[in-house]
Design a protein around this motif. Sequence first.
Motif, PDB file in Angstrom:
ATOM      1  N   UNK A 272     -11.042 -12.890 -26.047  1.00 27.24           N
ATOM      2  CA  UNK A 272     -10.455 -14.195 -26.391  1.00 27.24           C
ATOM      3  C   UNK A 272     -10.519 -14.519 -27.869  1.00 27.24           C
ATOM      4  N   UNK A 273     -11.560 -14.058 -28.518  1.00 25.85           N
ATOM      5  CA  UNK A 273     -11.745 -14.435 -29.918  1.00 25.85           C
ATOM      6  C   UNK A 273     -12.527 -13.347 -30.636  1.00 25.85           C
ATOM      7  N   UNK A 274     -12.479 -13.438 -31.968  1.00 23.47           N
ATOM      8  CA  UNK A 274     -13.256 -12.527 -32.830  1.00 23.47           C
ATOM      9  C   UNK A 274     -14.743 -12.654 -32.485  1.00 23.47           C
ATOM     10  N   UNK A 275     -15.153 -13.911 -32.242  1.00 26.06           N
ATOM     11  CA  UNK A 275     -16.561 -14.177 -31.936  1.00 26.06           C
ATOM     12  C   UNK A 275     -16.984 -13.471 -30.640  1.00 26.06           C
ATOM     13  N   UNK A 276     -16.073 -13.510 -29.646  1.00 25.97           N
ATOM     14  CA  UNK A 276     -16.388 -12.865 -28.367  1.00 25.97           C
ATOM     15  C   UNK A 276     -16.535 -11.354 -28.557  1.00 25.97           C
ATOM     16  N   UNK A 277     -15.689 -10.776 -29.426  1.00 34.03           N
ATOM     17  CA  UNK A 277     -15.783  -9.326 -29.697  1.00 34.03           C
ATOM     18  C   UNK A 277     -17.132  -9.031 -30.351  1.00 34.03           C
ATOM     19  N   UNK A 278     -17.478  -9.827 -31.378  1.00 32.06           N
ATOM     20  CA  UNK A 278     -18.756  -9.640 -32.085  1.00 32.06           C
ATOM     21  C   UNK A 278     -19.916  -9.729 -31.100  1.00 32.06           C
ATOM     22  N   UNK A 279     -19.856 -10.729 -30.207  1.00 33.28           N
ATOM     23  CA  UNK A 279     -20.951 -10.913 -29.243  1.00 33.28           C
ATOM     24  C   UNK A 279     -21.091  -9.706 -28.334  1.00 33.28           C
ATOM     25  N   UNK A 280     -19.941  -9.174 -27.860  1.00 31.00           N
ATOM     26  CA  UNK A 280     -20.101  -8.054 -26.929  1.00 31.00           C
ATOM     27  C   UNK A 280     -20.547  -6.788 -27.658  1.00 31.00           C
ATOM     28  N   UNK A 281     -20.095  -6.591 -28.889  1.00 26.90           N
ATOM     29  CA  UNK A 281     -20.559  -5.412 -29.645  1.00 26.90           C
ATOM     30  C   UNK A 281     -22.066  -5.515 -29.875  1.00 26.90           C
ATOM     31  N   UNK A 282     -22.508  -6.697 -30.336  1.00 27.32           N
ATOM     32  CA  UNK A 282     -23.942  -6.848 -30.643  1.00 27.32           C
ATOM     33  C   UNK A 282     -24.798  -6.762 -29.384  1.00 27.32           C
ATOM     34  N   UNK A 283     -24.219  -7.198 -28.264  1.00 29.90           N
ATOM     35  CA  UNK A 283     -24.971  -7.133 -27.020  1.00 29.90           C
ATOM     36  C   UNK A 283     -25.271  -5.672 -26.661  1.00 29.90           C
ATOM     37  N   UNK A 284     -24.243  -4.826 -26.774  1.00 33.63           N
ATOM     38  CA  UNK A 284     -24.423  -3.410 -26.427  1.00 33.63           C
ATOM     39  C   UNK A 284     -25.330  -2.717 -27.458  1.00 33.63           C
ATOM     40  N   UNK A 285     -25.091  -3.005 -28.735  1.00 28.28           N
ATOM     41  CA  UNK A 285     -25.912  -2.373 -29.789  1.00 28.28           C
ATOM     42  C   UNK A 285     -27.370  -2.796 -29.623  1.00 28.28           C
ATOM     43  N   UNK A 286     -27.574  -4.077 -29.312  1.00 27.72           N
ATOM     44  CA  UNK A 286     -28.935  -4.593 -29.110  1.00 27.72           C
ATOM     45  C   UNK A 286     -29.630  -3.829 -27.988  1.00 27.72           C
ATOM     46  N   UNK A 287     -28.876  -3.574 -26.927  1.00 26.89           N
ATOM     47  CA  UNK A 287     -29.406  -2.834 -25.778  1.00 26.89           C
ATOM     48  C   UNK A 287     -29.808  -1.410 -26.194  1.00 26.89           C
ATOM     49  N   UNK A 288     -28.917  -0.786 -26.986  1.00 28.06           N
ATOM     50  CA  UNK A 288     -29.202   0.597 -27.436  1.00 28.06           C
ATOM     51  C   UNK A 288     -30.431   0.623 -28.335  1.00 28.06           C
ATOM     52  N   UNK A 289     -30.508  -0.345 -29.262  1.00 28.44           N
ATOM     53  CA  UNK A 289     -31.642  -0.386 -30.190  1.00 28.44           C
ATOM     54  C   UNK A 289     -32.927  -0.547 -29.374  1.00 28.44           C
ATOM     55  N   UNK A 290     -32.862  -1.421 -28.371  1.00 31.38           N
ATOM     56  CA  UNK A 290     -34.034  -1.694 -27.547  1.00 31.38           C
ATOM     57  C   UNK A 290     -34.460  -0.453 -26.770  1.00 31.38           C
ATOM     58  N   UNK A 291     -33.494   0.217 -26.156  1.00 29.39           N
ATOM     59  CA  UNK A 291     -33.853   1.304 -25.242  1.00 29.39           C
ATOM     60  C   UNK A 291     -33.986   2.669 -25.907  1.00 29.39           C
ATOM     61  N   UNK A 292     -33.223   2.883 -26.980  1.00 26.17           N
ATOM     62  CA  UNK A 292     -33.216   4.235 -27.561  1.00 26.17           C
ATOM     63  C   UNK A 292     -33.744   4.303 -28.996  1.00 26.17           C
ATOM     64  N   UNK A 293     -33.882   3.179 -29.667  1.00 25.06           N
ATOM     65  CA  UNK A 293     -34.177   3.209 -31.101  1.00 25.06           C
ATOM     66  C   UNK A 293     -35.642   3.497 -31.389  1.00 25.06           C
ATOM     67  N   UNK A 294     -35.980   4.695 -31.887  1.00 26.93           N
ATOM     68  CA  UNK A 294     -37.385   4.973 -32.182  1.00 26.93           C
ATOM     69  C   UNK A 294     -37.929   3.974 -33.193  1.00 26.93           C
ATOM     70  N   UNK A 295     -39.087   3.410 -32.912  1.00 30.55           N
ATOM     71  CA  UNK A 295     -39.728   2.485 -33.851  1.00 30.55           C
ATOM     72  C   UNK A 295     -39.214   1.057 -33.787  1.00 30.55           C
ATOM     73  N   UNK A 296     -38.173   0.797 -32.983  1.00 30.27           N
ATOM     74  CA  UNK A 296     -37.610  -0.570 -32.917  1.00 30.27           C
ATOM     75  C   UNK A 296     -38.254  -1.312 -31.752  1.00 30.27           C
TER      76      UNK A 296
END
Length: 568
Positions: A272-296
């Motif tokens: 729907x919006x640029x903001x919605x795109x940003x939110x979904x990208x950050x949501x997935x990246x946040x998940x990856x950082x949490x689960x796979x990011x060494x030291x994070x």
Amino acid sequence: MASSYAVCRLHMGGRGSLGKCLQRLDTCLHRSIGTNVVAAQADSTRRDDSDEKDGPKSLYVVQAERQEQAERSVLISCPSKTNEKKFLKHLSTHGDIKKHFFYESYGMYAVVEFSSQESVASLLEGATIPIDSHESLVPFKSRLLSLRNLGSVGSSNQQPEQQRNPQTTPPINELIQRLSREESIDHQITHLTESYQLTEENSRLRFLVCSLLKDITAAYFPECTIKPFGSSVNGFGKLGCDLDMFLDLDGISGRNLPKSGLSLEYQMKRANSERAVTQSILSVIGECVDRFGPGCVGVQKILNARCPLVRFAHQPSGFQCDLTANNRVAMKSTELLYLYGELDPRVRCLVFTIRCWARTHGLTSSIPGAWITNFSLTVMVLFFLQRRSPPIIPTLDQLRELAGPADKSMIEGNDCTFVSDFSKIPLHSNTATLEQLLCEFFDFYATFAFSKMSINIRKGKEQNKPEVTPLHIQNPFETSLNVSKNVNSSQLDRFVALCQESSWILQQSENNTPRRHSGGNTPAPWGLVQLLMPLQVAGVKSRKKKRREAASERIKSLLESLKNKNQQ
Ligand code: CTP
Ligand code: MG
């Protein structure tokens, strides 16, 4: 002879897997501007670093250099008694080492920069997977590794300790003692700035953390970059400040359409919006950082904020990290602050001093709240310097007028245009000392009409306040926003009271000359040090109060005696 050191990749314990993540470095954005000397009038006050013979480098150039260095670097956790010589010899089997340094953060770490990326690839090729019989490993291979000593290298205990790079500021008590030994307030201010500002190594580490994070985000967006912004790169960062990062996906969207003939376009999901795109990208990246990011660790997704972000702690570096996306305006204000800091060395010195002073008195805090932020304080210092006579730095409107066609920048409807070529910026010759400026800063804000006026660095003049908030500081680019909207009136009152008291302290002759403790040769706190000691400033308050009380008592008794005399 084969070395018995082995480098292991650091893995996160847990379940699941991520496919092939490491992607080749995409080409850095370059803008070869701003590399000339600034106008002659202020030459005497400019930095004289040997590597700045051609004048200050633009932030784009600095960032591109640092990003490229980071891509050729690895971060290695080392046992505390690592034999530096053997360690380097082992790593050199993969290629030339350009630079390395050690530092402490929950253990000892080494940052090693190779001359080429091939060496990094070779090192990673030779690294082993840790053997852990208790926990499962996430098989994500990154440039964060652990050094293991497999035993046949001989005792490393006899080796001299490696020099460890400080990643934090000196304790305030130690700084106070060192500053007391300085012979002028100007020297105290420069000493404080040098002790607090980011070191070359800390800056490299910040770019390396961005680069390590990019290795995760590149799994989805191979052409992305992660750039630091805010105080990590704007020249006003203090050792220990947070690491603000911006996930830049512009490399993906900025392609030209062919003018004729057949062409193919990507099919992409829509939102729907640029903001919605940003939110979904950050949501997935946040998940990856949490689960796979060494030291994070401690990953929080703060997606409903005005500027959505992922917050986490990067343990190996000790940095508190904020990852944002689609935050180009903040990137511009970072570039603007950097430019102001490069124009005149007094800008940075004053900003560091005011930030340190504010922190000592609890005017700023690392916890969000109704306090003034460091960013607001910086804008207040810039505004004050624009209001000197003659001005020490130009207004943002003046910088916009000097801009060339390549500087034109519109972001989300905001005009973010300003000149990037330092040599085009004329400066007035204002020779005020740091001591004078510090004193004038306190006077300026002790009497500023906060109730009616707004601070505006675009115009370089106070403007009528557009809304009813205690403190109004116009955002330089998003002009309808107030950067200090969060500040409540009691915090503003404290700021004003502390400005009054600090100005009073600096004006007392006994405070602005070096002093020694009576009967001894040890230096006593004086000058800037008096301003950094909370008890001292509070003491003034009570002293002034006592004096006021004493004076009113004296007047009262005088009146009494006059009355009595008349009656007699
Ligand atoms: N920013 C902004 N408007 C705000 C707050 C922040 O444009 N109201 C931008 C500024 O460019 C700022 C950056 O976001 O430099 C990062 O914000 P923050 O971390 O709060 O400030 P820093 O300048 O990085 O200072 P600190 O050392 O306290 O982190
Ligand atoms: Mg910050």
